[in-house]
Enzyme design. Structure first.
Site, PDB file in Angstrom:
ATOM      1  N   ASN A   9       0.860  -1.188   0.000  1.00  0.00           N
ATOM      2  CA  ASN A   9       0.000   0.000   0.000  1.00  0.00           C
ATOM      3  C   ASN A   9       0.894   1.235   0.000  1.00  0.00           C
ATOM      4  OD1 ASN A   9      -1.846   2.016   0.478  1.00  0.00           O
ATOM      5  ND2 ASN A   9      -2.243   1.441   2.605  1.00  0.00           N
ATOM      6  N   LYS A  11       0.028   4.290  -0.243  1.00  0.00           N
ATOM      7  CA  LYS A  11      -0.653   5.453   0.357  1.00  0.00           C
ATOM      8  C   LYS A  11      -0.516   6.681  -0.551  1.00  0.00           C
ATOM      9  CE  LYS A  11       0.285   3.452   4.831  1.00  0.00           C
ATOM     10  NZ  LYS A  11      -0.048   3.517   6.223  1.00  0.00           N
ATOM     11  N   HIS A  95      -9.692   0.769   4.662  1.00  0.00           N
ATOM     12  CA  HIS A  95      -8.417   0.921   5.372  1.00  0.00           C
ATOM     13  C   HIS A  95      -8.656   1.805   6.598  1.00  0.00           C
ATOM     14  CE1 HIS A  95      -4.322   2.195   6.280  1.00  0.00           C
ATOM     15  NE2 HIS A  95      -3.918   1.142   5.603  1.00  0.00           N
ATOM     16  N   GLU A  97      -7.095   4.204   7.805  1.00  0.00           N
ATOM     17  CA  GLU A  97      -6.915   5.652   7.560  1.00  0.00           C
ATOM     18  C   GLU A  97      -8.177   6.236   6.921  1.00  0.00           C
ATOM     19  OE1 GLU A  97      -3.175   5.368   5.495  1.00  0.00           O
ATOM     20  OE2 GLU A  97      -2.228   4.753   7.380  1.00  0.00           O
ATOM     21  N   GLU A 167      -5.620  -5.383  10.405  1.00  0.00           N
ATOM     22  CA  GLU A 167      -4.623  -4.343  10.621  1.00  0.00           C
ATOM     23  C   GLU A 167      -4.911  -3.615  11.931  1.00  0.00           C
ATOM     24  OE1 GLU A 167      -2.633  -3.122   6.702  1.00  0.00           O
ATOM     25  OE2 GLU A 167      -4.347  -1.821   6.982  1.00  0.00           O
ATOM     26  N   GLY A 173       2.060   2.055  10.699  1.00  0.00           N
ATOM     27  CA  GLY A 173       2.953   3.205  10.560  1.00  0.00           C
ATOM     28  C   GLY A 173       3.614   3.619  11.862  1.00  0.00           C
ATOM     29  N   SER A 212       3.155  -2.460  10.308  1.00  0.00           N
ATOM     30  CA  SER A 212       4.617  -2.445  10.459  1.00  0.00           C
ATOM     31  C   SER A 212       5.271  -3.789  10.115  1.00  0.00           C
ATOM     32  CB  SER A 212       5.006  -1.978  11.863  1.00  0.00           C
ATOM     33  OG  SER A 212       4.531  -0.662  12.080  1.00  0.00           O
TER      34      SER A 212
HETATM   35  C1  PEP Z   1      -0.870  -0.077   5.801  1.00  0.00           C
HETATM   36  O1  PEP Z   1      -0.735   0.973   5.206  1.00  0.00           O
HETATM   37  O2  PEP Z   1      -1.846  -0.788   5.573  1.00  0.00           O
HETATM   38  C2  PEP Z   1       0.163  -0.478   6.758  1.00  0.00           C
HETATM   39  C3  PEP Z   1       0.035  -1.614   7.377  1.00  0.00           C
HETATM   40  O3  PEP Z   1       1.207   0.392   6.946  1.00  0.00           O
HETATM   41  P1  PEP Z   1       2.605   0.065   7.697  1.00  0.00           P
HETATM   42  O4  PEP Z   1       3.138  -1.220   7.111  1.00  0.00           O
HETATM   43  O5  PEP Z   1       3.485   1.244   7.364  1.00  0.00           O
HETATM   44  O6  PEP Z   1       2.317  -0.062   9.149  1.00  0.00           O
END
Ligand code: PEP
Length: 251
Positions: A9, A11, A95, A97, A167, A173, A212
Site C-alpha cells: 500500500n 498510500k 483501510h 486511515e 490491521e 505506521g 509495520s
Molecule cells: C498499511 O498501510 O496498511 C500499513 C500496514 O502500513 P505500515 O506497514 O506502514 O504499518
C-alpha cells in the site's frame, strides 16, 4: 493450501515516475512467479505508470479506494468501473486511515464491497482495533462487528474472491508490530467468525496481516497458520525492502 499474498500500500506517496521505477524494481524481482501473489497499490495518479511497468509479469495493480457508483456527480471520486477499465484488478476497502480520517463506516465499506464484487474487482477489506479498544479488551468484538458489517449480504461464492486484512490500528505506521501470537489469535478468530456464517469455504479465504511488517519480522508472521501474507505500507516503498518481504512469503 492457501497461496500467500503480499500487497504493498503506497498510500499518498510516489509521483508517476517514482511509481514506475518502484513497480519495475518489484516486477523484475517477481517475474512470472505467483507464489506469493504480489499486488501493488499506488495512488490513483500513479496507477497507469505502475500498470505499464508491471506489464508481462505476475505483479498485479490495485487502487486504495473506490466509489460505490459507476459514475455521477461525485466530485473528487473514482469508480470501480474506471479502475477496471484502466487495468486494475484489486481494490483496498475500509483501510483504517479511511475509516478514521474520512469517516468511512462499515455500511459504506459494504456498499463499495458489493460494487467491487459485482464488477469482478477483487477487494481487500481491512478491519482492526485501536489501542484503546485493545486495552479495553474489545479487540475481538470490534473485529467481529467490522467484519460482519462490511460483509453484510455478501454470498459465499463472492467471499471466496474477498481478501481480509487484519490491521491493528496501533501497529500501522508506528513501528509497533503485533507479535506473531497476538496476530494469529485474531486471524484465527476471524476465520472462526467467517466459518460460522459461511462454512467450509472459509478455508480458502486469505487473511493478511498489516501493521509495520518489515523484512525482519515478515517470515515469523507469515509462518503462522492463519496468516496468509501481508498488507505492507512503509516497507513497500522501496523495492529492496518489499522484495525481501516477498521472499519471506515464499513457501
Ligand atoms: C498499511 O498501510 O496498511 C500499513 C500496514 O502500513 P505500515 O506497514 O506502514 O504499518
Amino acid at each position: 493450501m492457501r497461496r500467500k499474498l503480499v500487497a504493498g500500500n503506497w498510500k499518498m506517496y510516489t509521483t508517476p515516475e517514482k511509481a514506475a521505477a518502484l513497480a519495475k524494481g518489484i516486477a523484475e524481482y517477481v517475474g512470472q512467479a505467483t507464489d506469493p501473489q504480489v499486488i501493488v497499490f499506488p495512488p490513483f495518479t500513479s496507477l497507469s505508470s505502475a500498470l505499464i511497468a508491471v506489464k508481462g509479469t505476475a505483479v498485479a495493480v490495485g487502487a486504495q479506494n473506490m466509489h460505490w457508483e459507476d459514475e455521477g456527480a461525485f466530485t473528487g471520486e473514482v469508480s470501480g468501473k474506471m479502475l477496471l477499465t484502466l487495468g486494475c484488478s484489486y481494490v483496498i476497502l475500509g483501510h483504517s486511515e479511511r475509516r478514521q480520517l474520512f469517516f468511512e463506516t462499515d455500511m459504506l465499506v459494504n456498499q463499495k464491497l458489493k460494487k467491487a464484487l459485482s464488477q469482478n474487482l477483487s477487494p481487500i477489506v481491512c478491519v482492526g482495533e485501536t489501542l484503546d479498544q485493545r486495552d479495553a479488551g474489545e479487540t475481538m468484538n470490534v473485529v467481529q462487528s467490522q467484519l460482519l458489517g462490511s460483509l453484510d449480504g455478501v454470498p459465499a461464492d463472492e467471499l471466496r474472491r474477498t481478501v481480509i486484512a487484519y490491521e491493528p490500528v496501533w501497529a500501522i505506521g508506528t513501528g509497533r508490530t503485533a507479535s506473531p501470537h497476538q496476530a494469529e489469535q485474531v486471524h484465527g478468530y476471524i476465520r472462526t467468525v467467517l466459518r460460522e456464517r459461511y462454512g467450509a469455504i472459509v478455508d480458502d479465504v486469505l487473511i493478511l496481516y498489516g501493521g509495520s511488517v518489515k523484512p525482519d519480522n515478515a517470515r515469523e508472521l507469515f509462518g503462522q497458520p492463519n496468516i496468509d501474507g501481508g498488507l505492507v505500507g512503509g516497507a513497500s516503498l522501496t523495492a529492496e525492502s518489499f522484495n525481501k518481504i516477498i521472499a519471506a512469503a515464499r513457501q
